[in-house]
Scaffold this motif. Structure first.
Motif, mmCIF file in Angstrom:
data_model
loop_
_atom_site.group_PDB
_atom_site.id
_atom_site.type_symbol
_atom_site.label_atom_id
_atom_site.label_comp_id
_atom_site.label_asym_id
_atom_site.label_seq_id
_atom_site.Cartn_x
_atom_site.Cartn_y
_atom_site.Cartn_z
ATOM 1 N N PHE A 40 8.154 17.382 -64.353
ATOM 2 C CA PHE A 40 8.384 17.482 -65.109
ATOM 3 C C PHE A 40 8.676 16.739 -66.154
ATOM 4 O O PHE A 40 9.430 17.324 -67.062
ATOM 5 N N SER A 41 9.497 15.244 -65.311
ATOM 6 C CA SER A 41 9.947 14.260 -66.393
ATOM 7 C C SER A 41 9.239 13.770 -67.560
ATOM 8 O O SER A 41 9.417 13.711 -68.943
ATOM 9 N N LEU A 42 8.435 13.932 -67.167
ATOM 10 C CA LEU A 42 6.546 13.167 -67.892
ATOM 11 C C LEU A 42 6.997 14.510 -69.026
ATOM 12 O O LEU A 42 6.636 14.119 -70.372
ATOM 13 N N PHE A 43 6.960 16.264 -68.341
ATOM 14 C CA PHE A 43 6.456 17.090 -69.817
ATOM 15 C C PHE A 43 7.516 16.688 -70.453
ATOM 16 O O PHE A 43 7.917 17.036 -71.911
ATOM 17 N N SER A 44 8.796 16.798 -69.897
ATOM 18 C CA SER A 44 10.216 16.534 -70.813
ATOM 19 C C SER A 44 10.249 15.180 -71.871
ATOM 20 O O SER A 44 10.696 15.903 -72.837
#
Length: 145
Positions: A40-44
């Motif tokens: 999720f952090s990487l996508f964000s």
């Protein structure tokens, strides 16, 4: 009895000292698994809002590192912060998209109004030119007679 190789050492090294003196066996409860929100952090960071996404990615990596060394309280704290920054990233991305759409709508409306005004001005000028040309032709015909 099939015991995985990784767990074999725990069974071989168990001793009587592991059992409390009152004779009751107490099981050690494993702490709940900590979610790190790495994907999720990487996508964000890559797709939504890079500023808040990178902060979320840092907290996600810190959470993973703390969970690896069995600091589960810190890992949960960093995991919660990573989730908060990820949610902020989503909110900022949604607000940015909404603002861009609103800007495009109003810009399109302004262009329509401007083009209508310019079209009216052009038609008025063209009409004046045609009228002056017609008047000049009429005067030239009157002068010939």
């Amino acid at each position: 009895m099939d015991i995985p190789y990784e767990k074999m050492a725990a069974f071989e090294n168990s001793s009587v000292s592991d059992i409390p003196s009152d004779g009751a066996m107490r099981a050690q409860i494993a702490p709940p698994r900590v979610r790190h929100y790495f994907v999720f952090s990487l996508f964000s960071a890559l797709c939504l809002c890079p500023a808040t996404g990178l902060i979320a990615l840092a907290y996600s990596l810190k959470s993973s590192a703390k969970a690896d060394v069995k600091f589960h309280d810190k890992a949960r704290l960093y995991s919660r912060r990573a989730l908060i920054w990820n949610l902020l990233s989503v909110i900022f991305a949604v607000l940015t998209i909404a603002m861009v759409l609103i800007f495009c709508y109003y810009f399109n409306e302004m262009v329509k109004i401007y083009s209508d005004q310019m079209d009216d001005i052009f038609r008025q000028q063209r009409s004046n030119e045609m009228n002056s040309e017609i008047n000049r032709m009429i005067q030239s015909l009157n002068n010939e007679n």
